[in-house]
Design an enzyme around this catalytic site. Sequence first.
Site, mmCIF file in Angstrom:
data_model
loop_
_atom_site.group_PDB
_atom_site.id
_atom_site.type_symbol
_atom_site.label_atom_id
_atom_site.label_comp_id
_atom_site.label_asym_id
_atom_site.label_seq_id
_atom_site.Cartn_x
_atom_site.Cartn_y
_atom_site.Cartn_z
ATOM 1 C CG HIS A 144 -2.128 -0.867 1.075
ATOM 2 N ND1 HIS A 144 -3.279 -0.488 0.435
ATOM 3 C CD2 HIS A 144 -2.350 -2.136 1.497
ATOM 4 C CE1 HIS A 144 -4.169 -1.466 0.469
ATOM 5 N NE2 HIS A 144 -3.633 -2.474 1.111
ATOM 6 C CE LYS A 178 -7.281 12.933 -0.196
ATOM 7 N NZ LYS A 178 -7.654 11.630 -0.758
ATOM 8 N NE ARG A 179 -3.163 7.257 6.282
ATOM 9 C CZ ARG A 179 -1.847 7.364 6.119
ATOM 10 N NH1 ARG A 179 -1.147 8.105 6.966
ATOM 11 N NH2 ARG A 179 -1.222 6.746 5.144
ATOM 12 C CE LYS A 189 -3.407 9.876 3.269
ATOM 13 N NZ LYS A 189 -3.894 9.219 2.040
ATOM 14 C CB THR A 202 -10.890 4.261 -1.529
ATOM 15 O OG1 THR A 202 -10.640 4.532 -0.148
ATOM 16 C CG2 THR A 202 -10.099 3.048 -1.965
ATOM 17 C CE LYS A 218 -14.616 5.181 0.371
ATOM 18 N NZ LYS A 218 -13.649 5.269 1.476
#
Length: 868
Positions: A406, A601-602, A607, A712, A716
Amino acid sequence: MTSVLDTTAIGKVQRPRRHVRTLTGYLPEKDSEGKEKWPRGDEKVWKDGLRILDTGVPSITKSIVGHVQTSLARQPHEIDNFGAYQAAALSVRDNLIINWNETQLHYTRTAGKRAYYLSLEFLMGRALDNALLNLGLKQQYTEGIDKLGFNMEDLLAQERDAGLGNGGLGRLAACYLDSSASQELPVWGYGLRYRYGIFQQLISPDGQQLEAPDPWLDNSNPWELPRIDVSYEVRFHGVAERLNDGSGRAIWEGGQEVLAVAYDVPIPGCNTRNTNNLRLWESKPKRGFDLNSFNAGDYERAVESSNSAAAITSVLYPNDHTTFGKELRLKQQYFWTAASLADIMRRFKNLGRPITEFPQYVSIQLNDTHPTLAVPELMRLLVDDEDVPWNAAWNIVTETFFFTNHTVLPEALETWPVPLMQHLLPRHMQIIFDIRRLFLQSVERKFPGDRERLARMSLIEESVPQNVRMAYLACIGSRKVNGVAELHSELVQTTILKDFVEFYGVSKFGNVTNGITPRRWLDQCNPGLSNLITTTLNIEKSVWLKDLTKLEGLLDYVEDEDFREDWAAVKQANKERLAHHMQVTLGLNVNTKAMFDVQIKRLHEYKRQTLNILGVIHRYLALKSMTPKERKTVTPRNVFFAGKAAPGYYIAKLTIRLIVNVARVVNSDPDTKDYLNVFFLPDYSVTLAEVLIPASDISQHISTAGTEASGTSNMKFCLNGGLLLGTVDGANIEIAEEVGPSNVFFFGHLTPAVEDLRYQHVYHPVPIEQKSPALARVLNEISSGLFGDRGVYEPLLNTIRQGDYYLITEDFDSYIEALRMVDEAYNDRTEWIKKSIRTTAKMGKFSSDRAIQDYAQEYWNIESTKVE
């Protein structure tokens, strides 16, 4: 005479190959004609007493009232919304258990191959609504609950999210369980039953993230079934002594023993009776109370072993910045994998097949590196307990496991110090050293004399102290390795596992692009859109929810003005639902006519929530410099953030603090508050995502190119008609390929340029003022104290000014231009709605049903088997 305890035997392995029989998982005995015999009592009496599914309103209300009366021991005048929720949940669980029992009996009778999904996280979300929708009983239960004087929406709101996960890894696992059951595949999940989840996120007055325990189990969990008869002993520490018989076997004894006790969570499939299982392990002491210490007055020591055992499954991801935290994390991983493998081995032995056929009946998927200790653990079981020769055991292992990687971030690849593993798991460290020696010998035979390659591919990193490279162990011990998006899988093969591709060949490595379940992420979270799709396509909901490619039929209605108006009305209703939620829970007022811009998101530097909030500040400064007349031409925008930062991740927590304090200034500024508002929603969860995602107009997925494996949440948002603003990274690329480049907003440098840019930052730095004057101004305003806490943000700002590993300075101007293009496109309401429809219509590829079938057919070799 009396029985005498042999004190010398305490802690020693008395029955190394003991096969524990549980009370479930067996078939009835058969008579001489091969017919199943009724086990005991009067068969007719038993069968008359067996329950059937409650599907009619009268039987549903009777079931709920029965649980109020007996399970909760209350009367009608004593029941509140929470009690009504518990009774309704127990009633639904009864239906699930009936299907669950039939499913497990069916799997046992067919005796086919099964797959097991090992994940340290399962971010399940609320279960009641999902179960009712999958059972097809939402309407009946809603009517029944109404007859009892309650409202379904009020009851659904009583449920707490299960504290079993944190981010995308756990939500992916949950989607795969849903899809496995819906696709009628024999798949079980294995995880841990965390008593306090990861943590409850609170925000202090100065904007800092605070962590509190998340006691989600305090009011009991109606969705789990304790399996007290299913327990296994798990050993830590002790001594492992090799036998001098040339077999490679060893005896591991002494140390600490704890019990792993099973809790089962039924996983219902959509429009099928198939109900799979998530088995969670709770740690309990083998001997919970030291009476001798208690009687001697040493009360702390009396409960020491009990507390030590219970700590293993107390919290998800304990802070590993301490020695105790590191040991606890490693304990968690071994405890979970050891219990799961013991359970899988027991189930296989029920078949009565020789141990060499284990891979013909069992496939085990390792979700990231957390369950990698399953590789040496299965070797231990085979070699030490089953007397299987080493080479034969290794063949079994490498035909059984499959590994999903991942991450391509080298710093995120899990390693464990050798001294810690030798101390905690002495036998497993022996096995890992043996695997390393034999593997490197095979590498030497293929690449003779290449010592640098041997060092690069070794399972042991020669640092101080030495470290075990878990990703390499998972790769070596697995039959196949996959990434989770096309770009990510390519990067895995060309960077972190390049040497292993050259050694094994490309056939061992593949790609399975992640997916999401449309049952939860469209039908459950966005019923208005789901109903509009069903009526427009004139297809049964149960059909298109299991074949998402049928959404392409929406393309025929893009030019239909009435349909576009209905589509826009659904989106507006979802925005108003989010605004109402924020008013009720946070006391915040939200302009529902503005654009809704969401990043959830975390928190992590790659990110790039930092890039987003810097862009917000740039927008704020631009608004401040405008005249009132100029501001009226600006598209109003609400920017929503949500996500948790790891407790020990200082920079991520500083980013949250900046977001909160920017929001405080921007939202109260009379010049700008009609045009820009910022919101940080604390304690992000699946349930919160189910409200945020349907409301979004645009969502941001802006990781540095080449760092996001897949993502993901992007899927969504797009499934719910939100457009995508992002970098050319992860699954963003494949989404753009499906929906068309004109329906996404891309910016930033591409993956091939990233390493060279980092090199330039280090050896040929260019001042930010020269590279991006707009960004320089933003950073200077933060440093000046515009958002309070002058100086506190310098460590965060210095990650950009010095080194800028995640390329904020390189991508900022491109990002601001992309935001301008979004504003421009949003102002053309007709074309924007068309883009939204086209985006949803082309999301069929990203169903987790497709992904789980990819695993089933190309990796696990299992087949669907329907429960009639």
